[in-house]
Design a protein around this motif. Sequence first.
Motif, PDB file in Angstrom:
ATOM      1  N   ARG A  98       0.831  -1.214   0.000  1.00  0.00           N
ATOM      2  CA  ARG A  98       0.000   0.000   0.000  1.00  0.00           C
ATOM      3  C   ARG A  98       0.862   1.259   0.000  1.00  0.00           C
ATOM      4  N   LEU A  99       1.905   1.262   0.830  1.00  0.00           N
ATOM      5  CA  LEU A  99       2.796   2.421   0.872  1.00  0.00           C
ATOM      6  C   LEU A  99       3.570   2.570  -0.435  1.00  0.00           C
ATOM      7  N   PHE A 100       3.940   1.445  -1.026  1.00  0.00           N
ATOM      8  CA  PHE A 100       4.703   1.499  -2.276  1.00  0.00           C
ATOM      9  C   PHE A 100       3.880   2.121  -3.393  1.00  0.00           C
ATOM     10  N   LYS A 101       2.589   1.851  -3.401  1.00  0.00           N
ATOM     11  CA  LYS A 101       1.722   2.430  -4.429  1.00  0.00           C
ATOM     12  C   LYS A 101       1.642   3.949  -4.301  1.00  0.00           C
ATOM     13  N   VAL A 102       1.675   4.436  -3.054  1.00  0.00           N
ATOM     14  CA  VAL A 102       1.588   5.883  -2.822  1.00  0.00           C
ATOM     15  C   VAL A 102       2.937   6.548  -3.046  1.00  0.00           C
ATOM     16  N   ASN A 103       3.991   5.921  -2.535  1.00  0.00           N
ATOM     17  CA  ASN A 103       5.329   6.505  -2.618  1.00  0.00           C
ATOM     18  C   ASN A 103       6.334   5.375  -2.806  1.00  0.00           C
ATOM     19  N   PRO A 104       6.647   5.009  -4.063  1.00  0.00           N
ATOM     20  CA  PRO A 104       7.535   3.873  -4.318  1.00  0.00           C
ATOM     21  C   PRO A 104       8.849   3.977  -3.558  1.00  0.00           C
ATOM     22  N   ASP A 105       9.116   2.988  -2.709  1.00  0.00           N
ATOM     23  CA  ASP A 105      10.325   2.972  -1.900  1.00  0.00           C
ATOM     24  C   ASP A 105      10.702   1.513  -1.673  1.00  0.00           C
ATOM     25  N   CYS A 106      11.915   1.152  -2.003  1.00  0.00           N
ATOM     26  CA  CYS A 106      12.350  -0.238  -2.077  1.00  0.00           C
ATOM     27  C   CYS A 106      12.029  -1.042  -0.821  1.00  0.00           C
ATOM     28  N   PHE A 107      11.395  -2.191  -1.010  1.00  0.00           N
ATOM     29  CA  PHE A 107      11.258  -3.184   0.048  1.00  0.00           C
ATOM     30  C   PHE A 107      11.422  -4.562  -0.588  1.00  0.00           C
ATOM     31  N   ILE A 108      11.709  -5.564   0.259  1.00  0.00           N
ATOM     32  CA  ILE A 108      11.939  -6.927  -0.219  1.00  0.00           C
ATOM     33  C   ILE A 108      10.911  -7.852   0.413  1.00  0.00           C
ATOM     34  N   PHE A 109      10.340  -8.716  -0.406  1.00  0.00           N
ATOM     35  CA  PHE A 109       9.412  -9.738   0.070  1.00  0.00           C
ATOM     36  C   PHE A 109      10.020 -11.100  -0.252  1.00  0.00           C
ATOM     37  N   ILE A 110      10.304 -11.895   0.776  1.00  0.00           N
ATOM     38  CA  ILE A 110      10.895 -13.223   0.618  1.00  0.00           C
ATOM     39  C   ILE A 110       9.818 -14.256   0.916  1.00  0.00           C
ATOM     40  N   THR A 111       9.632 -15.203   0.010  1.00  0.00           N
ATOM     41  CA  THR A 111       8.559 -16.172   0.211  1.00  0.00           C
ATOM     42  C   THR A 111       8.911 -17.500  -0.434  1.00  0.00           C
ATOM     43  N   THR A 112       8.076 -18.503  -0.183  1.00  0.00           N
ATOM     44  CA  THR A 112       8.242 -19.803  -0.827  1.00  0.00           C
ATOM     45  C   THR A 112       7.458 -19.823  -2.130  1.00  0.00           C
ATOM     46  N   ILE A 113       7.765 -20.785  -2.981  1.00  0.00           N
ATOM     47  CA  ILE A 113       7.105 -20.877  -4.275  1.00  0.00           C
ATOM     48  C   ILE A 113       5.615 -21.159  -4.116  1.00  0.00           C
ATOM     49  N   ASN A 114       5.249 -21.930  -3.091  1.00  0.00           N
ATOM     50  CA  ASN A 114       3.832 -22.224  -2.877  1.00  0.00           C
ATOM     51  C   ASN A 114       3.068 -21.003  -2.405  1.00  0.00           C
ATOM     52  N   THR A 115       3.656 -20.226  -1.499  1.00  0.00           N
ATOM     53  CA  THR A 115       2.988 -19.003  -1.032  1.00  0.00           C
ATOM     54  C   THR A 115       2.925 -17.971  -2.146  1.00  0.00           C
ATOM     55  N   PHE A 116       3.982 -17.881  -2.940  1.00  0.00           N
ATOM     56  CA  PHE A 116       4.002 -16.946  -4.066  1.00  0.00           C
ATOM     57  C   PHE A 116       2.849 -17.213  -5.025  1.00  0.00           C
ATOM     58  N   CYS A 117       2.492 -18.470  -5.199  1.00  0.00           N
ATOM     59  CA  CYS A 117       1.454 -18.838  -6.167  1.00  0.00           C
ATOM     60  C   CYS A 117       0.035 -18.717  -5.617  1.00  0.00           C
ATOM     61  N   THR A 118      -0.128 -18.316  -4.367  1.00  0.00           N
ATOM     62  CA  THR A 118      -1.479 -18.137  -3.829  1.00  0.00           C
ATOM     63  C   THR A 118      -2.136 -16.905  -4.439  1.00  0.00           C
ATOM     64  N   ASP A 119      -3.458 -16.922  -4.507  1.00  0.00           N
ATOM     65  CA  ASP A 119      -4.201 -15.774  -5.045  1.00  0.00           C
ATOM     66  C   ASP A 119      -3.907 -14.515  -4.244  1.00  0.00           C
ATOM     67  N   TYR A 120      -3.746 -14.673  -2.918  1.00  0.00           N
ATOM     68  CA  TYR A 120      -3.507 -13.508  -2.061  1.00  0.00           C
ATOM     69  C   TYR A 120      -2.250 -12.753  -2.489  1.00  0.00           C
ATOM     70  N   VAL A 121      -1.147 -13.479  -2.657  1.00  0.00           N
ATOM     71  CA  VAL A 121       0.113 -12.829  -3.032  1.00  0.00           C
ATOM     72  C   VAL A 121       0.055 -12.338  -4.472  1.00  0.00           C
ATOM     73  N   GLN A 122      -0.488 -13.147  -5.360  1.00  0.00           N
ATOM     74  CA  GLN A 122      -0.530 -12.760  -6.770  1.00  0.00           C
ATOM     75  C   GLN A 122      -1.306 -11.458  -6.984  1.00  0.00           C
ATOM     76  N   LYS A 123      -2.422 -11.302  -6.302  1.00  0.00           N
ATOM     77  CA  LYS A 123      -3.231 -10.089  -6.460  1.00  0.00           C
ATOM     78  C   LYS A 123      -2.480  -8.857  -5.976  1.00  0.00           C
ATOM     79  N   ARG A 124      -1.731  -8.983  -4.893  1.00  0.00           N
ATOM     80  CA  ARG A 124      -1.023  -7.817  -4.359  1.00  0.00           C
ATOM     81  C   ARG A 124       0.207  -7.474  -5.192  1.00  0.00           C
ATOM     82  N   ILE A 125       0.907  -8.481  -5.672  1.00  0.00           N
ATOM     83  CA  ILE A 125       2.039  -8.197  -6.546  1.00  0.00           C
ATOM     84  C   ILE A 125       1.568  -7.543  -7.837  1.00  0.00           C
ATOM     85  N   ASN A 126       0.398  -7.934  -8.292  1.00  0.00           N
ATOM     86  CA  ASN A 126      -0.135  -7.370  -9.530  1.00  0.00           C
ATOM     87  C   ASN A 126      -0.366  -5.865  -9.414  1.00  0.00           C
ATOM     88  N   LYS A 127      -0.589  -5.386  -8.198  1.00  0.00           N
ATOM     89  CA  LYS A 127      -0.824  -3.952  -7.996  1.00  0.00           C
ATOM     90  C   LYS A 127       0.442  -3.127  -8.229  1.00  0.00           C
TER      91      LYS A 127
END
Length: 745
Positions: A366-395
């Motif tokens: 949410r903050l990145f959408k307002v003011n792009p500022d580098c952050f890192i998200f580390i996850t597993t391949i299974n969590t990455f493929c969930t609808d929850y993560v995919q929808k937010r990365i798509n933003k």
Amino acid sequence: MADDIPSLRSLTLEREYDSEDYFDEDPLYILNNFYIPCLSNSVKYCRLAGFFSSSTFTAIADGLMNFVLHNGKMRLIASPHISSDDCEAILSGEKSESQVIDESLIREIFTNDNILSESSELLGWMIANDLLEIRLALMYNSENELMSSIDVDKLAIFHHKIGIFEDSEGNKVSFIGSINETLSAWTRNGESFDVFSSWIPGQNEYIEGHVKRFERYWEYGKHNRTVTISLPDAVKQKWLCNLPKSVEDLTMYQSCVNNPSFLKSSGPTAMEDREYQRNAVDKWVSQNYRGLFDMATGTGKTKTALIAVKRIVENKCGKVAIVIVCPYLHLTQMWEEEIINFGFNNYVVGHSQSPNWRESFERKVRLFKVNPDCFIFITTINTFCTDYVQKRINKISSDTLLIVDEVHRMGSEKYSKCLNDNIAYRLGLSATIDRFNDPVGTKHILQYFGERCITYTLEQALADKKLTPYKYHPIVCYFTDEEYRRIIDINKQIKQLQDFDPIKNVREIERLKVNGSRLIAKMDDKLDKLVKLMGKYKDESHMLIYCGATSIASLESEVNEETGNSEESERLIEYLANRLYDRYHLRLRTFTCADDVKSRKEIIDDFTNKHIQSILAIRCLDEGVNIPDIRYAFLLSSSEDPKEYIQRRGRVLRLSKGKSFAEIFDFLAFPMSFENNTFSAENKKTEFSIIMKELVRVNEFARLSINPEDSIELINRVAEIYGVSDIWGDLSGTGNRSNKTDNDA
């Protein structure tokens, strides 16, 4: 020294901070992720606060020492803590106003507490060397009477709390909000403030306004109900007593240099890189931040990726979100350690065993959408493929760098669907990018991530002395009659299914192949020969035993895709561990994905320090885990997939002090007919096929070893017994016999 100071622009800062967001999880979050990093990267700091406590500077010792060593200059405006009794003493004439101010400051700043004395010593040294100037803001009521701190706070008369950092390049970061310059404000109170960065469009005007407000109060004299005065001489002289002659003699300096995190920047730090790593990153950048790093295990894929991260963060002025995808949970922990060492601290680790990560991830998106500022998200391949993560990365996909570790996994039908075409920047890492028997999956990886930016083979790494030379010892083991019957039956079932409809039966074929691999991994002769061989090495250390993902009781077991582990797969480990301990009293530990971070670190530390002699492991050590001290590896289990045994070999060849070479013992599965030269015509082709699967691995390991003679002799003996005229061509893929023997019809 300014040239050595990292830029404020390298930091990953949030647009706003609220201590309530972090308090339950990490009450020091704002201190460690905002204040200390900013101070470490600055050469000027201007602070306007309601109240000041010297204990603050004990909590930020590392950052303050960095600031001092960079010859940073600090200007501080704050109010002394004036009690109601102090005010009464002035009104009654018992004490003068200046006396009360002197006493209140001495009471606040100087204490018998040794820890606070360290900060007072450092601040005094800064004053003596013109690195710190303090001015006091005194508040008066309408009767021109000095007000107590309680009344000032209650009436919010001096409620300006502003900080302005400036680096050696002139970049500025300012903050404004409720936070005072006290330890409780930074670590315990409910505080919030907004952050502004001069390099972000539209924010510099706010910073200039904060600078003007600070400068107005910095001037001596009256400002409405506030009067600015200099630090009293009595206080200054007390501060300057018995100071050391140099910064290196400061007590706080000595405390900091004994801290491993001392002088570590909070943004991307400089990394020692190799020429091939720089060249790989250069090509990746030239391909518009897309490509693959095809690098042998142990040659620095992770560090090369972090160099790439540093480059894109710098080139995009921090306006990039980084998503790192790992095959297993334990690799997310490895990446977390690496990015911390690298200097990043604005990150979220998200997976099934990470509590409350969704809220943090959601907020950063949410903050990145307002003011792009580098952050890192580390996850597993299974969590990455969930609808929850995919929808937010798509933003935020157009400003996202996707890094996939062990990228060969992404070529599968299941996972390739999760590769978002809107993600702008892409990087895939693997020692084995080409998928085994899956050209379609390999093509998909290449199409999505782009061309290889580097192909750095194990052969090159050995030649360049980036990996340890090794000896390879193939150990022939034989099936029992029952094991032979079962493996022949499995092979016949696979052939029937392939002949009938290989596409329709692909899942059943794969299940049978897995069962065959598990049977081979726990052959009686393998276990017996391992135990016997360990008698020669019972006094050695730094040994690794690779077991199969199976149990003694059954072929079938479910392997968790996220952990690479299962209850059944641990039973063989436990069986071997007990057997080796009972026989030789070996000090050993099992290494599985069930171990938490602390346990894993303890195991590796004990292994390195020789407190244990051997680790028994399964799949969780195939990818990513770094244990460079391994000297001896015993391979009980290897699949047909080259990825597995290539990565296992690379795990053993990492450089380590005092390690001149490594030794690999490979336990092969052969039919008994090879030993006594008696095989049936019916099963000859099947038996030879089983042996050839083993010899493909033997040939690959032997060709780069420093003792290929034993392996060459074994391969030639197989060719002689089974009557094969061009076995070397078959092994290298250049032959035209398709594994036929001379006597085949």
